[in-house]
Each structure stands twice: as C-alpha cells, then as structure tokens.
Enzyme design. Structure first.
Site, short mmCIF file in Angstrom:
data_model
loop_
_atom_site.label_atom_id
_atom_site.label_comp_id
_atom_site.label_asym_id
_atom_site.label_seq_id
_atom_site.Cartn_x
_atom_site.Cartn_y
_atom_site.Cartn_z
N THR A 49 -4.34 1.96 -3.88
CA THR A 49 -4.07 1.52 -2.52
C THR A 49 -3.27 2.61 -1.82
O THR A 49 -3.04 3.68 -2.37
CB THR A 49 -3.28 0.20 -2.51
OG1 THR A 49 -1.94 0.43 -2.98
CG2 THR A 49 -3.95 -0.84 -3.41
N CYS A 50 -2.79 2.31 -0.61
CA CYS A 50 -2.05 3.32 0.14
C CYS A 50 -0.70 3.62 -0.48
O CYS A 50 -0.09 4.64 -0.17
CB CYS A 50 -1.88 2.90 1.60
SG CYS A 50 -0.98 1.35 1.81
N ARG A 52 0.01 2.87 -4.13
CA ARG A 52 0.02 2.82 -5.59
C ARG A 52 -1.30 3.37 -6.14
O ARG A 52 -2.35 3.27 -5.50
CB ARG A 52 0.25 1.41 -6.10
CG ARG A 52 -0.94 0.49 -6.06
CD ARG A 52 -0.63 -0.88 -6.66
NE ARG A 52 0.46 -1.53 -5.94
CZ ARG A 52 1.67 -1.70 -6.45
NH1 ARG A 52 1.94 -1.28 -7.68
NH2 ARG A 52 2.62 -2.28 -5.75
N SER A 109 4.82 -5.12 -3.74
CA SER A 109 4.32 -4.44 -2.55
C SER A 109 5.46 -3.84 -1.73
O SER A 109 6.62 -4.25 -1.86
CB SER A 109 3.54 -5.42 -1.67
OG SER A 109 2.38 -5.88 -2.34
N ALA A 193 -12.30 2.50 11.13
CA ALA A 193 -12.92 1.18 11.27
C ALA A 193 -13.01 0.48 9.92
O ALA A 193 -13.84 -0.41 9.75
CB ALA A 193 -14.30 1.30 11.91
N GLY A 194 -12.16 0.86 8.97
CA GLY A 194 -12.13 0.21 7.67
C GLY A 194 -11.35 -1.09 7.71
O GLY A 194 -11.02 -1.60 8.80
N SER A 195 -11.04 -1.63 6.54
CA SER A 195 -10.38 -2.93 6.48
C SER A 195 -9.00 -2.91 7.12
O SER A 195 -8.62 -3.81 7.87
CB SER A 195 -10.27 -3.39 5.02
OG SER A 195 -9.58 -2.43 4.25
N MET A 196 -8.20 -1.84 6.85
CA MET A 196 -6.86 -1.77 7.41
C MET A 196 -6.91 -1.56 8.92
O MET A 196 -6.15 -2.17 9.68
CB MET A 196 -6.07 -0.64 6.75
CG MET A 196 -4.60 -0.58 7.15
SD MET A 196 -3.62 -1.92 6.45
CE MET A 196 -3.41 -1.34 4.78
#
Length: 613
Positions: A49-50, A52, A109, A193-196
């Site tokens: 992830t951004c 980890r 998180s 335009a991704g999920s985030m």
C-alpha cells in the site's frame, strides 16, 4: 510449515525509504513468483500500500526464510539490502497472524481505524490466487483477516476513531477547520483515476466543492469517473475529464489539487506549481518563505504552519563582540604550549564561536562536557602558565584578560563537575521567530507513494502542501478512540481461535491416516473370517462386519477427540508425531492425506464452504 512475514511500514521506516522501496504491479508479480520458487517458501502473498510493503510466506525454515524474503524484497524494491535491513520487521507464526489481523482492523494504519486496507488486502489475496502462489494457509489466513476486519468495524466504534486517508488529508489542508466550510465553492483538480483518486473525488464532492476536474493518462477512466460524479443522485457537482498535459493550465484555475498516481517520477514539479501561482497573479518565481534569521529560504512543514528551520545564534555567557572576535587570532583547543588538554580534531575558530571575556582559551564554551580531572589539570596549567607583564593588560578592542579570574572560574567549574560528573551544557538556542506567511491560495494533497508533488512546493508562499510524510507526523498525535481497546481484544481472541484451528488441522491428516489404517485392518480380518466360515449367510456376515467396525470406532473415538483438543492448545504440535509413533503410521500415508486435503482448495464446494471474505 510456518507463517512468516517480512516487511516495512510507516512505523518502521521514514517516508523517504518507503518511497524508494515502492513495489509497482509488475514488481509485485515477479516478487511472488520468485518467492515460491525459492527453497524455504511454498506460498506467498504481497501486501503493498502507500505506507507498507509486506511479504507473507509459508516457510519450512525460519532463519533461511527471513534471509531469503529480505533479499527478495531488497532485489525487487531496488533498495540495497544493507540499507533496507534496519527498517525491516519480522513476525513469525502467531505473531504474524496477530500482525495481519491488526492491519485488517486498521490498528496499524497511518490513520487508525481506516477501512481502505480491507479492499487492499482483498486485492492482494486475489493477485496471489491468480498467480497460484496462495495455498491453503494463506487463503485461510487472508480470508479470516478480512472477516476479522469486518467484525471490528461492525461490532465496535473504530470508525469513529478512524477515517480514510483522504478525509484526514483534507482535514490537514483545512488546518483544523470544518472541511465542509473550507471546501464549499472551491474548484478541485484530481490527478489520477484509481481507487484512491476516486475516493478523493467523491469526498470532495460530498464536502461541497463547486467543480471537479479529473486528469488521467487513460482518458476513458477519467471520463468514466467524471460521469459517475455527475450522475450520482446524492452529489451536486460539475465534473469533467481532461488529458494529463492540461494539468499545468488547470492548476492555474484550481483551489485544491489531489494527486495519487502510479507514476515513478514527479507529476507536479515545483516549477509547475510556481507557474500556476504566477498564472493566477500570485507571487512569482521568487515567492518563497524567507528564513527568520538571514533571509534564506526556510522549509515550512506539512503545509500546516510548520516551523522554519534555521540556525539560531547561541548564547555562551558574557561574550566578545563580533568585531572584537574577528580581531582575535584563530585558536585551537589544546594547541597552546604545555596545555594538558589534548583534543585534536576539535579546532574552534574564535570568530565562529563567540569568545568569553575572563575565561582561559575559550571559556565555558571550551570546557562544556569535560570531566572533573581534566578541568583540574587545566586549572593548574592556568595557574602556572606564563603571564603577561601586566595582569590587567587589555587585549584587542579593550578586552581585559585576567589570569586570576580565569583560575577562579575554572576552579568553580571543576567543583561543579565533581558533583554532577560533567559540565552541563548551558547554551540554549533562542526561539525562532517565524516570519509572517500569506494565506494559501492553492492547496495540494499528495497521497501517492512515491510522491507525485515535489516537496519543494512546501516553500512556496501561497501554497499549503500535505503529503504522506506530513500525514504520518500529524497522525502520531491523533487521539485514540476508546473502541481501539475493544478491537485489540477482538484481534487477540481471533488470533487464538485461528491458531487453535491451525494446530488442530495439523493433526487431522494423522487422525485420518489412523482411521484409514483401522479400516484396512477391519476389512482384512473380516475377509479372513469369511475364508474360515464360508457358510455364513449375507445377514450374519453384515452383522459381524458392523460389530467389528463399532468396536474399532469406540476404541479410537476418545483418543482421536482428545488428541485434537490437545493439539489445538499451544505447544500441541508434538501430538501428531506421538500418534504416528504409537500406531506406527506410515509418514507417506499421512503426507498423501495432507496433499489430498490441500487439493480441496481448488474444489468449488470447498471454496463455498469457507464462506465469503
């Protein structure tokens, strides 16, 4: 086989290291393939992830597994192993399960309690399944982790403690104010335009922005997201899509820009942001925040009124004026003839360190940190050192150097050192006065890893930049909800239950092999009896067969039930070995049962029975 995780996160590594170690999609695929090809591992999954990067594997050797997984992470991340190693953490068996369950609940998180991690974990499992690198252990582990995460969010108020990274970032941009009041009527630019990015666009729309512009390298995805925002019944916002080369122009119109792409380089350079400010008539190329002391540029932290970094002058007591200090010859500590203090490598230039009238050599600045014995030697040297013809002869610029006063001062310092062991540091920096900063006209939120927006934009007047690094600093001070303790209890209970099920499953093949052996013995004996009593009719033969089976089942029932209970307890792994030894079970028979059981993973009925993730 045993579960092992090796990784790094925002808790163990600085953002600069995480940024360089980012694994892109192709690198993740290659890492998974290389991990299962390595000798210690049979299964593998990557959670990237951004904030980890974690590699999970089922290994048969702990030390070899740690070495192999660490090396593979370094190879595929592009960061050298020696540089990466200090930031890696390792969890094994129950601790690895506890870590993943905590991650699933949002306890690990950057923003405690955020729920986006569940979607990221689901994607990680799907990728491992598609590549056939996830076997029985990792399938069960990740699906159970997803259920634990959902349970934590449904049974507790962890959502009150946590929020999405997007919401937290917007709160930082609003500098503690209400996000809706801050966002109302603003024009927003969303890059990616991704999920985030989609979440950022939806969050901005709900907050009340007047317009959202979507820029993406793939035009279709940008247009689809803009259409979704425009047609959403619960949103009232104008949305449109633009190509990436329109970003500099759109930035001149935008009030807030959010960027989260998968780009390997910068999407918004400082020059681009400077040009956008100039294009809207604010500042120019030189519009940077001046330093509080000398006018040089100062870095403003996190876009939230951070402290300018500057060197404040230090106060060392009664000091020589700057003009007088420049007239004094450069002196090195311990360089005078006969001085007992031999401190080579620590030259001190008088113009750089304010001298102190009435102190030998450099006064208190020279003896800070010295031990009592050294100071006593130095005081004796001062007493016996050659004196000028006049004890009150003025030095340069009228400074009076009095050896007697020197000796008294150093003797007093020596007495202090005898009490506390060393001379305390008494120099204190003056508080930095932060220069006034104009109100921001452009708000930038960078949620990408590696970063999309040049960190130099922090320094531009009229800009407030919030990125992953500043979010990590801000989240460290965020209050924890009372429900966090309840979630931790849920995690502990679920880890214990999962471990018990895993240990019980470990002995199941042995129990199955034992019952198979017993069934074979029964069949053999019944066949022998039929040979000796050929006149038995079908009804008597069936009755005898059933009676023998019942006897065997009753003899095996209590031991097998009890051994499963014992095996489920911590340290119960040895019961499977004991059972094999007591009944002389063939190891290959047990292994074949295990392989058959693992093959059920591909059975649709088996997948159905495991329940939804």
């Amino acid at each position: 086989m045993s579960l092992l995780v090796v990784g790094l996160s925002h808790r163990s590594a600085p953002v600069s290291v995480l940024e360089r170690a980012t694994l892109h999609a192709d690198a993740q695929i290659k890492l998974l393939q290389d991990t299962v090809a390595a000798e210690p591992a049979t299964e593998a999954a990557v959670l990237a992830t951004c904030n980890r990067i974690e590699l999970y594997a089922d290994v048969d050797k702990f030390h070899a597994g740690v070495a192999e997984l660490s090396t593979l992470l370094a190879q595929h991340s592009g960061v050298g192993l020696e540089e990466l190693t200090p930031y890696l953490y390792v969890h094994y068996e129950d601790r690895a399960v506890h870590h993943l369950f905590s991650v699933a609940c949002g306890l690990d998180s950057m923003v405690v309690g955020e729920g986006q991690i569940l979607g990221q974990m689901k994607d990680s499992l799907a990728k491992a399944q598609d590549l056939h690198t996830a076997g029985r252990l990792l399938n069960d582990l990740f699906q159970q982790a997803l259920r634990v995460g959902k349970r934590a969010h449904s049974e507790t108020g962890i959502d009150r403690a946590g929020q999405s990274l997007v919401t937290f970032g917007l709160e930082q941009l609003a500098a503690g104010g209400d996000v809706r009041d801050w966002a109302r009527g603003k024009r927003a630019l969303v890059i990616g335009a991704g999920s985030m990015s989609s979440l950022a666009a939806a969050t901005l729309a709900r907050a009340g922005v007047a317009e959202i512009v979507i820029a993406n390298r793939t035009a279709d995805r940008a247009e689809r997201l803009a259409q979704i925002l425009t047609e959403a019944p619960d949103l009232d916002v104008a949305a449109r899509a633009v190509p990436m080369d329109s970003v500099p122009h759109e930035l001149t119109r935008a009030d807030v820009a959010v960027s989260c792409t998968g780009a390997t380089g910068l999407v918004l350079a400082t020059e681009t942001v400077t040009g956008a400010l100039a294009g809207r008539g604010f500042g120019g190329p030189a519009a940077v925040v001046p330093d509080a002391v000398d006018g040089s540029p100062a870095v403003e932290g996190a876009g939230s009124g951070g402290t300018a970094l500057s060197a404040a002058p230090v106060e060392t007591g009664p000091s020589v004026s700057a003009e007088a200090a420049r007239e004094l010859p450069p002196t090195s500590l311990g360089a005078e003839d006969g001085c007992p203090l031999d401190l080579p490598g620590a030259p001190v230039d008088l113009p750089a360190v304010p001298a102190t009238a009435g102190f030998s050599v450099l006064g208190e600045a020279a003896v800070v940190g010295m031990g009592a014995a050294e100071l006593e030697q130095h005081a004796a040297w001062v007493d016996n050192a050659p004196r000028p013809q006049s004890s009150s002869a003025p030095g340069p610029q009228g400074i009076v150097l009095d050896p007697a006063r020197d000796a008294d001062a150093i003797a007093a310092l020596a007495a202090t050192a005898a009490l506390v062991g060393r001379i305390p540091e008494r120099r204190k920096p003056e508080p930095v006065v932060e220069p006034p900063r104009p109100a921001p006209v452009l708000f930038l939120l960078d949620l990408a890893m590696p970063r999309d927006i040049d960190a130099g934009a922090h320094r531009l007047a009229g800009v407030r930049l919030v990125d992953i690094e500043s979010l990590a600093e801000a989240s460290a001070d965020a209050p924890m909800a009372a429900d966090v303790d309840q979630v931790r209890r849920i995690v502990s209970d679920e880890v214990e239950a999962f471990g018990a099920a895993l240990r019980a499953a470990h002995i199941t093949p042995t129990v199955v092999a034992l019952r198979t052996m017993a069934a074979d013995v029964v069949a053999s004996e019944v066949a022998r009896l039929e040979g000796r009593l050929p006149g038995l009719d079908e009804r008597h033969r069936a009755e005898i067969n059933q009676t023998v089976k019942r006897v065997v089942d009753k003899l095996l029932h209590a031991p097998t039930v009890r051994v499963k209970q014992l095996a489920a307890e911590p340290g119960g792994a040895g019961y499977a070995d004991a059972l094999r030894t007591l009944f002389d079970l063939d190891q290959e028979t047990v292994a074949s049962v295990s392989r058959a059981d693992e093959g059920a993973d591909d059975d649709p009925q088996y997948s159905k029975n495991r329940g939804p993730a």
